[in-house]
Design an enzyme around this catalytic site. Structure first.
Site, short mmCIF file in Angstrom:
data_model
loop_
_atom_site.label_atom_id
_atom_site.label_comp_id
_atom_site.label_asym_id
_atom_site.label_seq_id
_atom_site.Cartn_x
_atom_site.Cartn_y
_atom_site.Cartn_z
CG HIS A 160 5.57 8.29 5.83
ND1 HIS A 160 4.65 9.31 5.86
CD2 HIS A 160 6.22 8.41 4.65
CE1 HIS A 160 4.72 10.01 4.74
NE2 HIS A 160 5.67 9.48 3.99
CG ASP A 347 1.40 5.59 14.93
OD1 ASP A 347 1.77 5.74 13.75
OD2 ASP A 347 0.22 5.43 15.27
O1 F6P Z 1 1.84 5.25 7.18
C1 F6P Z 1 2.50 4.04 7.22
C2 F6P Z 1 2.00 3.11 6.13
O2 F6P Z 1 2.68 1.90 6.20
C3 F6P Z 1 2.14 3.64 4.72
O3 F6P Z 1 3.37 3.42 4.14
C4 F6P Z 1 1.05 2.89 4.08
O4 F6P Z 1 0.64 3.36 2.85
C5 F6P Z 1 -0.05 2.95 5.11
O5 F6P Z 1 0.63 2.81 6.32
C6 F6P Z 1 -1.13 1.91 4.95
O6 F6P Z 1 -0.60 0.64 4.78
P1 F6P Z 1 -0.82 -0.20 3.45
O7 F6P Z 1 -0.31 0.63 2.32
O8 F6P Z 1 -0.06 -1.45 3.67
O9 F6P Z 1 -2.29 -0.41 3.35
#
Ligand code: F6P
Length: 450
Positions: A160, A347
């Protein structure tokens, strides 16, 4: 197998099952995966978000569409794996922001250990004809670990986040092991063709053909329904008809929140007109709050917002809200905004940009300001492009957006909306899974019931 494999999603972050009413986790991964998985049905496996005894059996919640299964992680592993290796080492390097990478938490072994724990918990839940789709940088070695435990079925991975230039990749401890971990997958998806091409240069020779670009989308119809269901306009202030510039992000240093506020400050200094005709609303949801770099970013964002408000006085130009908002409120906020400002320094995609596009149209146009370092920029050609590291370019784009005549707004909004309507999360999901099936020798294609 009755013509259709069960899709098993594995991701570090799993949304709470709908009935639990827990706070909504911010981030693109969950908003992209949830609508298509709910439509086809399947299992979603990952971390509960809680510390707990690793020997406790997984928590399972069965809903009509999705079977949610989560495990707790030991407190030390949350610190070393999630906050440490994932979010203080991998995250900054993958985003090309080495200055945010700490010298601590460089242990690849903690990353492997946690991935092994996920694999050990997942294997007993699997049926032989399942299809496993692993998501994001926290779980790159999961495929390898599942194969070590005997998994031979379809195995895909989606990345992602961005794929960095070689010099940043090579700053990742044990990057050779990380590159090998990718080779367990029959299909690796990236957000953009640029990421695909870059990843091909980083992985062992011969693995390039397993990588393909599948830009992630949203469910625009569902998002429009969220906006409609919310009712009240969350950005409205009585007697205030200034144009609204709106940012909504996780509070993360990759998002360029400070840069966009500084650009707005410069604009207000240069042209006093905007002090009475524009205001900036920034929502930044708490994220990774135990990580020092995130604490520092929070303090820095508050400082910029307070400085601007102190400088220009009433009515305050900036409204900073550091809480989480549920999706219906985010949708209503995006719909109410005149201009959406997305200035990520890096991003993978940025789904907020797509969500803004979904709730605007030629009849209700909004202007999208979007940095060229977001994956979404390669698709959303109706946006005003900026360079996120160049505050001057953001300042110019904000002014251009504020001054933009109605007919240009309408034209751009129509282009943006068409793009997000054609490149949905459902299509992304289906195309990835079908490609994974096609790549299996003699694999029967998955039949989706949409
Ligand atoms: O979209 C990127 C990302 O790192 C996901 O893998 C993740 O779930 C999201 O952002 C939010 O981050 P976190 O899971 O660390 O809260």
């Amino acid at each position: 197998m009755n013509g259709r494999r069960r899709v098993v999603i594995a991701s570090n972050r799993v949304p709470p099952p709908p009935a639990e009413g827990a706070p909504w986790p911010a981030g693109g991964l969950v908003s992209a995966l949830l609508p298509p998985l709910a439509a086809v049905g399947g299992l979603w496996f990952g971390w509960s978000g809680q510390a707990g005894d690793p020997d406790t059996p997984p928590q399972r919640t069965v809903t009509p569409g999705i079977d949610y299964v989560t495990i707790d992680l030991p407190e030390q592993e949350i610190a070393d794996f999630y906050e440490g290796f994932c979010n203080r080492t991998l995250w900054p390097h993958l985003h090309g922001l080495a200055e945010q990478a700490t010298a601590l938490h460089r242990e690849y072994s903690t990353y492997r250990t946690a991935n092994r724990r996920f694999a050990l918990a997942l294997v007993p839940l699997l049926a032989a004809d399942d299809l496993i789709w692993v998501h994001d940088y926290q779980l790159i070695p999961l495929g390898q670990e599942l194969q070590r435990l005997g998994w031979r079925g379809p195995l895909g991975y989606f990345h992602h986040v961005p794929v960095p230039p070689r010099e940043h990749w090579e700053a990742i401890p044990n990057h050779e092991a990380l590159a090998t971990a990718f080779t367990a997958y029959e299909l690796v998806g990236t957000q953009t063709p640029r990421d695909r091409d870059q990843l091909r240069t980083l992985l062992p020779a011969g693995h390039g053909e397993h990588i393909s670009a599948h830009p992630v989308g949203i469910d625009p119809q569902r998002f429009r329904q969220f906006a409609a269901s919310h009712g009240a306009d969350p950005l409205a202030r009585e007697g205030d008809d200034r144009q609204i510039l709106f940012g909504v992000d996780r509070l993360d240093y990759t998002k360029g929140i400070r840069q966009r506020l500084e650009a707005f400050e410069r604009l207000l200094l240069r042209d006093a007109r905007w002090r009475h005709e524009a205001r900036f609303v920034q929502w930044a949801a708490p994220s990774r709050g135990n990580v020092p770099e995130y604490q520092a970013e929070r303090a820095a964002v508050i400082e910029v917002a307070e400085r601007i408000n102190a400088r220009f006085g009433e009515p305050h130009p900036v409204e900073l809200d550091l809480t989480s908002h549920p999706p219906d409120e985010v949708a209503a906020g995006l719909e109410a905004a005149d201009i959406c400002v997305v200035t990520s320094l890096a991003d993978g995609m940025n789904l907020v940009a797509k969500e803004f596009a979904a709730v605007h149209s030629a009849e209700h146009p909004g202007v999208l300001v979007l940095s060229d370092t977001c994956g979404a920029a390669s698709q959303l050609t109706g946006a005003l492009p900026v360079r996120a590291t160049d505050v001057g370019s953001i300042e110019e784009a904000l002014e251009r957006a504020l001054r933009m005549p109605w007919d240009e707004r309408a034209r751009r909004a129509a282009v943006l909306r068409t793009t997000v309507d054609l490149t949905t999360a459902g299509r992304w999901f289906q195309e990835f899974v079908l490609e994974l099936e096609r790549r299996r020798p003699g694999g029967a294609p998955t039949v989706f019931r949409w």
